[in-house]
Write an enzyme that holds these catalytic residues in place. Sequence first.
Site, PDB file in Angstrom:
ATOM      1  N   ALA A 157       1.116   0.213  -6.189  1.00  0.00           N
ATOM      2  CA  ALA A 157       0.369  -0.515  -7.216  1.00  0.00           C
ATOM      3  C   ALA A 157      -0.761  -1.360  -6.639  1.00  0.00           C
ATOM      4  CB  ALA A 157       1.324  -1.416  -8.012  1.00  0.00           C
TER       5      ALA A 157
ATOM      6  N   ARG B 209      -8.255  -4.695   1.626  1.00  0.00           N
ATOM      7  CA  ARG B 209      -8.903  -4.554   2.934  1.00  0.00           C
ATOM      8  C   ARG B 209      -9.622  -3.218   3.119  1.00  0.00           C
ATOM      9  NH1 ARG B 209      -3.868  -6.219   6.428  1.00  0.00           N
ATOM     10  NH2 ARG B 209      -2.837  -5.836   4.442  1.00  0.00           N
TER      11      ARG B 209
ATOM     12  N   GLY C  60       4.906  -8.553  -6.292  1.00  0.00           N
ATOM     13  CA  GLY C  60       5.611  -8.328  -5.028  1.00  0.00           C
ATOM     14  C   GLY C  60       6.302  -6.969  -4.974  1.00  0.00           C
ATOM     15  N   THR C  61       6.696  -6.594  -3.745  1.00  0.00           N
ATOM     16  CA  THR C  61       7.258  -5.257  -3.552  1.00  0.00           C
ATOM     17  C   THR C  61       8.615  -5.089  -4.250  1.00  0.00           C
ATOM     18  OG1 THR C  61       8.069  -6.072  -1.411  1.00  0.00           O
ATOM     19  CG2 THR C  61       6.075  -4.754  -1.373  1.00  0.00           C
TER      20      THR C  61
ATOM     21  N   TYR D  59     -28.831  32.953   1.473  1.00  0.00           N
ATOM     22  CA  TYR D  59     -27.992  32.325   0.465  1.00  0.00           C
ATOM     23  C   TYR D  59     -27.448  33.433  -0.415  1.00  0.00           C
ATOM     24  CZ  TYR D  59     -26.211  30.199  -3.670  1.00  0.00           C
ATOM     25  OH  TYR D  59     -25.364  29.873  -4.698  1.00  0.00           O
TER      26      TYR D  59
HETATM   27  C1  UD1 Z   1       5.515  -5.121   3.674  1.00  0.00           C
HETATM   28  C2  UD1 Z   1       6.877  -5.756   3.939  1.00  0.00           C
HETATM   29  C3  UD1 Z   1       6.955  -6.114   5.428  1.00  0.00           C
HETATM   30  C4  UD1 Z   1       6.753  -4.883   6.266  1.00  0.00           C
HETATM   31  C5  UD1 Z   1       5.454  -4.185   5.910  1.00  0.00           C
HETATM   32  C6  UD1 Z   1       5.396  -2.825   6.555  1.00  0.00           C
HETATM   33  C7  UD1 Z   1       7.512  -6.898   1.881  1.00  0.00           C
HETATM   34  C8  UD1 Z   1       7.658  -8.192   1.196  1.00  0.00           C
HETATM   35  N1  UD1 Z   1       7.032  -6.929   3.121  1.00  0.00           N
HETATM   36  O1  UD1 Z   1       4.533  -6.098   3.897  1.00  0.00           O
HETATM   37  O2  UD1 Z   1       8.240  -6.670   5.711  1.00  0.00           O
HETATM   38  O3  UD1 Z   1       6.779  -5.216   7.638  1.00  0.00           O
HETATM   39  O4  UD1 Z   1       5.330  -3.975   4.489  1.00  0.00           O
HETATM   40  O5  UD1 Z   1       4.189  -2.180   6.347  1.00  0.00           O
HETATM   41  O6  UD1 Z   1       7.894  -5.895   1.299  1.00  0.00           O
HETATM   42  N2  UD1 Z   1       2.981  -3.108  -3.761  1.00  0.00           N
HETATM   43  C9  UD1 Z   1       3.148  -2.903  -5.110  1.00  0.00           C
HETATM   44  N3  UD1 Z   1       3.262  -3.992  -5.930  1.00  0.00           N
HETATM   45  C10 UD1 Z   1       3.217  -5.271  -5.463  1.00  0.00           C
HETATM   46  C11 UD1 Z   1       3.033  -5.463  -4.076  1.00  0.00           C
HETATM   47  C12 UD1 Z   1       2.907  -4.375  -3.248  1.00  0.00           C
HETATM   48  O7  UD1 Z   1       3.206  -1.755  -5.563  1.00  0.00           O
HETATM   49  O8  UD1 Z   1       3.349  -6.180  -6.280  1.00  0.00           O
HETATM   50  C13 UD1 Z   1       2.854  -1.940  -2.887  1.00  0.00           C
HETATM   51  C14 UD1 Z   1       1.526  -1.855  -2.194  1.00  0.00           C
HETATM   52  O9  UD1 Z   1       0.635  -1.042  -2.960  1.00  0.00           O
HETATM   53  C15 UD1 Z   1       1.867  -1.194  -0.868  1.00  0.00           C
HETATM   54  C16 UD1 Z   1       3.298  -1.587  -0.623  1.00  0.00           C
HETATM   55  O10 UD1 Z   1       3.827  -2.051  -1.869  1.00  0.00           O
HETATM   56  O11 UD1 Z   1       1.810   0.224  -0.945  1.00  0.00           O
HETATM   57  C17 UD1 Z   1       3.446  -2.672   0.453  1.00  0.00           C
HETATM   58  O12 UD1 Z   1       2.756  -3.830   0.059  1.00  0.00           O
HETATM   59  P1  UD1 Z   1       1.939  -4.715   1.083  1.00  0.00           P
HETATM   60  O13 UD1 Z   1       1.314  -5.828   0.323  1.00  0.00           O
HETATM   61  O14 UD1 Z   1       1.065  -3.853   1.922  1.00  0.00           O
HETATM   62  O15 UD1 Z   1       3.138  -5.323   1.976  1.00  0.00           O
HETATM   63  P2  UD1 Z   1       2.977  -5.924   3.432  1.00  0.00           P
HETATM   64  O16 UD1 Z   1       2.429  -7.291   3.349  1.00  0.00           O
HETATM   65  O17 UD1 Z   1       2.307  -4.946   4.313  1.00  0.00           O
HETATM   66 MG    MG Z   2       1.069  -3.127   3.938  1.00  0.00          MG
END
Ligand code: UD1
Ligand code: MG
Length: 431
Positions: A9, A14, A74-75, A343
Site C-alpha cells: 500500500a 524515496r 502501519g504494516t 523498415y
Molecule cells: C519493515 C519492518 C522492519 C524490517 C523491514 C525490512 C515493520 C514495522 N518494520 O520496515 O522490521 O526490518 O521492513 O525491509 O514492519 N505498507 C503498507 N501499509 C502501511 C505501511 C507499509 O502496505 O501502512 C507496506 C509498504 O508498501 C511496504 C511494506 O509494507 O511494501 C513495508 O513497509 P515499510 O514502510 O517499507 O517498512 P520498513 O520501515 O522498511
Molecule cells: Mg521497506
Amino acid sequence: MRAAIILAAGQGTRMQSAMPKVMHRIAGRPMINHLIAACEAVFERIIIVAGPGMPELQQAVQPHASVVQAERLGTGHAARMAAPLLEGFTGDVAVLYGDNPLISAATLERLVAARGSADLAMLAMRPSDPARYGRVVQSASGDVERIVEWADATEAERAIALCNAGVVCAAWPDLSRWLAGLRNDNRQGEFYLTDVLGAAHAEGRRNRAVEAPEAELRGINSRVELAAAEAEIQARLRLRAMLGGATLTLPETVCLAWDTRLGRDVVVEPHVVFAPGVTVEEGVQIRAFSHLEQCVIRKGAIIGPYARLRPGTDVGEAAHVGNFVELKAATMGAGAKANHLSYLGDVSIGAGSNIGAGTITCNYDGVNKHRTEIGAGAFIGSDTALVAPVRVGDRALVAAGSVVTQDVPDDALAIARGRQVNKPGRGFRGK
Ligand code: UD1
Ligand code: MG
C-alpha cells in the site's frame, strides 16, 4: 491450504515517482509480479494489499485478489486488511512486503517448513549494513523474544546484527488474533506487523527465525536499490540461459527479460537487449547491438548486428535479418533475407525471398495501417517503396528504386520508376 498476504500500500516516497513503488519494473515486469511468481510456487492463495488510487497495481496482480488499505497506519494494520477475505481460513498464512522481489521460492519453502516445527516462523538476515532494519531480539535459547524497530531501539539493541527481513508465517487463527491485538503506542504511532513476534512469545509459543542471504531479502526503497535488484535478477537470468545451453559472449552486457527463452546453441553477442516476450529457437545467432521484443526467431536464423525486432515478428528458419533492419508485425519465411537498412512493418515475406537494401513498406497512410504481402522466392531490388496494401507475387522481381503501388503478379518483373534521361553537354560546369 496456505495463503500469502503481500503488503504494497505504500507509495514509496524515496522512489521519487508518480507510480506506486511495486510497479517499477525489474527484467521487464513489475517487481510485485516477481514476488507473486515466487509465492505462487508455495502458496495456493495470494492476497495483495494495495493503497488507495492504485488501479494499475490491482490490475497487474490479477487473477489474485486485492484489498485496499485506505489509510496507511502501519504494516500490521495493512495485514489486517486481508482478514475479511480469510474468514474461516485455518491454514498457514505468510505476510510479505511487496518491495522484496528477490525472495526465492526455495527460501519461502524453508520458511513454511520451519513453521511446521514452531508456531511462528520469520525470515531474518545479517546484512553487511544493518542500517534501519528492525532488530531481532533473541533469548539465550535462540527464541525470538520480539522485534524492535530501529526508531524504537536502544543503542544496545541497534548493535544486534540479526535483522528482520519482514516475512512472518503462522496459522491464520493465531496470526489474525495477534494482528487484532496490535497497538500503536510506539515512536512512529503505527501498528507494527513485527509486534506479532512479541505477542506470540508472551503467550509462550515457539518461534523460529530462518536466516537467508541478504541478496534475497534486501528491500527496494530507492532507484539505487532498484538498479541493484535489476543487476541481481539479470545475473540469475544470464546464469539460467548459459546453463540451458546458450552462449553469451559477454554476459554482463546482455539484458534479458524475465521470460526470455533461448534455445540450445544460441549465441548472443555483446550488447543485446531482450524486452519481454522473446523466444529464440536452437542455433540462432544474435549479433551485437540488437533489440528484440515480443517476437519468435526460428532455428538457425541470424539476427543483426544492429537489428530491431518489434512486437509480432516471426523470423523463419535460417532467415537473415541484417544491420539497421527494423521488423514490426512481420513474418519472414524460411531462408528469407533482409540484410541491410530496411523498415518492414505489417508484412509477410515468403520463404527464400530477398529484400534489397533500403526497402521500405509504406504501411501507414496517416490514418490506417495496411499490409504488404510478398510471396515466396521473390526479389525486391534495393531502395524499393512498397505502398500498402499491395501484393508482390511468388518469384516476382521488383526493379531497384521502384515505388510499387499496384500488385505484382507471380513470376512478373515490375519496374516502377522514372526513366533515365541523359542530356549531352548539360553537365556541371561550376560557378
Ligand atoms: C519493515 C519492518 C522492519 C524490517 C523491514 C525490512 C515493520 C514495522 N518494520 O520496515 O522490521 O526490518 O521492513 O525491509 O514492519 N505498507 C503498507 N501499509 C502501511 C505501511 C507499509 O502496505 O501502512 C507496506 C509498504 O508498501 C511496504 C511494506 O509494507 O511494501 C513495508 O513497509 P515499510 O514502510 O517499507 O517498512 P520498513 O520501515 O522498511
Ligand atoms: Mg521497506
